[in-house]
Structures are given as structure tokens and as C-alpha cells.
Design an enzyme around this catalytic site. Structure first.
Site, short mmCIF file in Angstrom:
data_model
loop_
_atom_site.label_atom_id
_atom_site.label_comp_id
_atom_site.label_asym_id
_atom_site.label_seq_id
_atom_site.Cartn_x
_atom_site.Cartn_y
_atom_site.Cartn_z
N HIS A 49 0.11 -3.09 13.10
CA HIS A 49 0.59 -1.89 12.40
C HIS A 49 0.46 -2.06 10.88
O HIS A 49 -0.12 -1.23 10.18
CB HIS A 49 2.06 -1.65 12.79
N GLU A 50 0.98 -3.18 10.37
CA GLU A 50 0.94 -3.43 8.91
C GLU A 50 -0.49 -3.69 8.44
O GLU A 50 -0.85 -3.30 7.33
CB GLU A 50 1.87 -4.59 8.53
N HIS A 105 -2.05 -0.32 7.73
CA HIS A 105 -1.64 0.20 6.42
C HIS A 105 -2.41 -0.51 5.29
O HIS A 105 -2.93 0.13 4.39
CB HIS A 105 -0.14 -0.04 6.18
N ASP A 144 7.00 6.40 9.14
CA ASP A 144 5.70 6.83 8.58
C ASP A 144 5.50 8.33 8.78
O ASP A 144 5.06 9.04 7.87
CB ASP A 144 4.54 6.09 9.28
#
Length: 231
Positions: free
Chosen positions: A62-63, A66, A138
Site C-alpha cells: 500500500h505504502e 503511494h 485515502d
């Protein structure tokens, strides 16, 4: 620390001094200032939070999503740090910092920010084949940005340079209610435009991630190994 007020800078230095004192140092160094700034801006590290390997893996991907899109897009703030150590309310954080004080935003900057915000869910989906609640913050952030672009900043070509607000009114014998200053037909158009803004940026993020899948994997695996990477 661009954009910080004098009081926020004082708070940052106090935090750094406390960190230095806890580790028995005689002076505040760069490491303490960095950690204090991250704590003030993004919340305290929660290293005691027990995370399963599966949760760590999802958070890393997930990170990484980003971080990857942050670096690939032209109008985002420079990437500062990405971590899978829980901090504040988040299981992981991708931290970008402006180069100087922010006085206003251009449309293309807001669009890039929405694309970057959407990227975590897309990357997470690649590794799990499913979706989780991890993108809740988000989605809220992206929706708020898109709605502001349409309703406050006149950035929708379809709805034009008109401000669409909700007025507060008091009704006798009732709780405070909100009254729209525009018609139901306009409300539907606004909802459609907000969805369109988000859908366009979601597609941009999707295309960037899938065409750079190899890089995404390298970032995610590095996060699983080192927990924190700087920009």
C-alpha cells in the site's frame, strides 16, 4: 518544516529535546529533530502494535504504491520518507514535504495529489487480489479534495466558476439543519463531477503502477526488510 508557525517550531524543538534527554544525550541532534518533526506532523510511532506478517505485507505494498506514484508524478511534493511502522492512526505512512510555504494550489497539483492518494489501494489489490479498509482515510481525503475543486475552486469545466455551498440555518423546535444553496439537479451534477475527477486520477494511478510493477515490488520488499526508507 515549511509552513510551520513559530509555536509549531517551538513545539518541534521541545519534542526533540525530550527525545535527546530520554536517550541520555547532552545536545539535540539532527536525528532527534527529524523524529520530532515526524511525530508532530504525522503522529507518534506505535512500535508496540502487533501486526501479522500478512498485515505488514499489505501495508508495505500500500505504502509502496503511494511512494512510487509520488515520485513519478511531476506536481507532487518531494517524497521525504516511507515507513510501515504504525504512526498516529495509520499502519504505515508515506511522507512528502513541500519545498517552501504553500500559498495556493494549482489544479494539476490537486489532480496529482488525488492520483497519489488513490495509489495505495491499487497496489494493495495487486498483491492481495482483494480490497481492505486500509484505504478508508485515502478515499476520504481524495473525496474532500475533489469536492473542494468542484464546489469551492471553480475547477470543473462543466459546473464553471460558481461556488456551491451549504448554508446553516436554525429551525425553531428542531436541531440545526443544513440547506443547500443550489437545486437537487445541481447536487447530482456535483456528485457526478466529483466521481469523474476521482475516476480519472484513479485510472492515472492504475496505469503508472501497472507500467512500473517491477519498481513497486522492489519498494515493497525493501520496506518489509528495512521498515523505513527515506526519499
Amino acid at each position: 518544516s515549511p509552513g510551520y508557525s513559530g509555536a509549531e517550531l517551538a513545539n518541534l524543538l521541545n519534542e526533540a529535546a525530550l527525545l535527546a534527554a530520554r536517550t541520555g544525550k547532552k545536545a539535540v541532534g539532527q536525528a532527534e529533530l527529524e523524529e520530532a518533526r515526524d511525530k508532530v506532523r504525522w503522529g507518534r510511532e506505535r512500535r508496540s502494535l502487533a501486526m501479522t506478517d500478512e498485515n505488514k505485507k499489505l501495508t508495505a505494498w500500500h505504502e509502496a504504491g503511494h511512494a512510487l506514484v509520488n515520485v513519478l508524478l511531476k506536481h507532487t511534493h518531494p517524497l521525504h520518507k516511507v515507513t510501515i511502522i504504525p504512526r498516529g492512526p495509520s499502519l504505515g505512512s508515506t511522507m512528502s514535504l513541500p519545498k517552501e510555504d504553500i500559498l495556493n494550489y494549482q489544479r494539476r497539483e490537486l489532480e496529482d495529489m488525488i492520483a497519489m492518494t488513490m495509489a495505495g489501494r491499487i497496489a494493495e489489490q495487486i498483491v492481495s487480489g482483494d480490497v481492505s479498509t486500509g484505504a478508508g482515510g485515502d478515499i476520504q481525503q481524495a473525496t474532500n479534495m475533489a469536492r473542494a475543486m468542484v464546489c469551492q475552486y471553480g475547477m470543473s469545466d462543466k459546473l464553471g466558476m460558481v461556488q456551491y455551498t451549504e448554508d446553516d440555518e436554525y429551525f425553531l423546535g428542531r436541531d440545526m439543519m443544513r440547506r443547500k444553496s443550489y437545486s437537487e439537479a445541481t447536487a447530482q451534477e456535483i456528485d457526478g463531477e466529483v466521481r469523474a475527477f476521482i475516476k480519472t486520477q484513479l485510472q492515472r494511478a492504475h496505469d503508472l503502477i501497472h507500467s512500473n510493477r517491477d519498481k513497486l515490488e522492489v519498494i515493497a520488499n525493501s520496506l518489509l526488510e528495512y521498515e523505513t526508507l527515506d526519499g
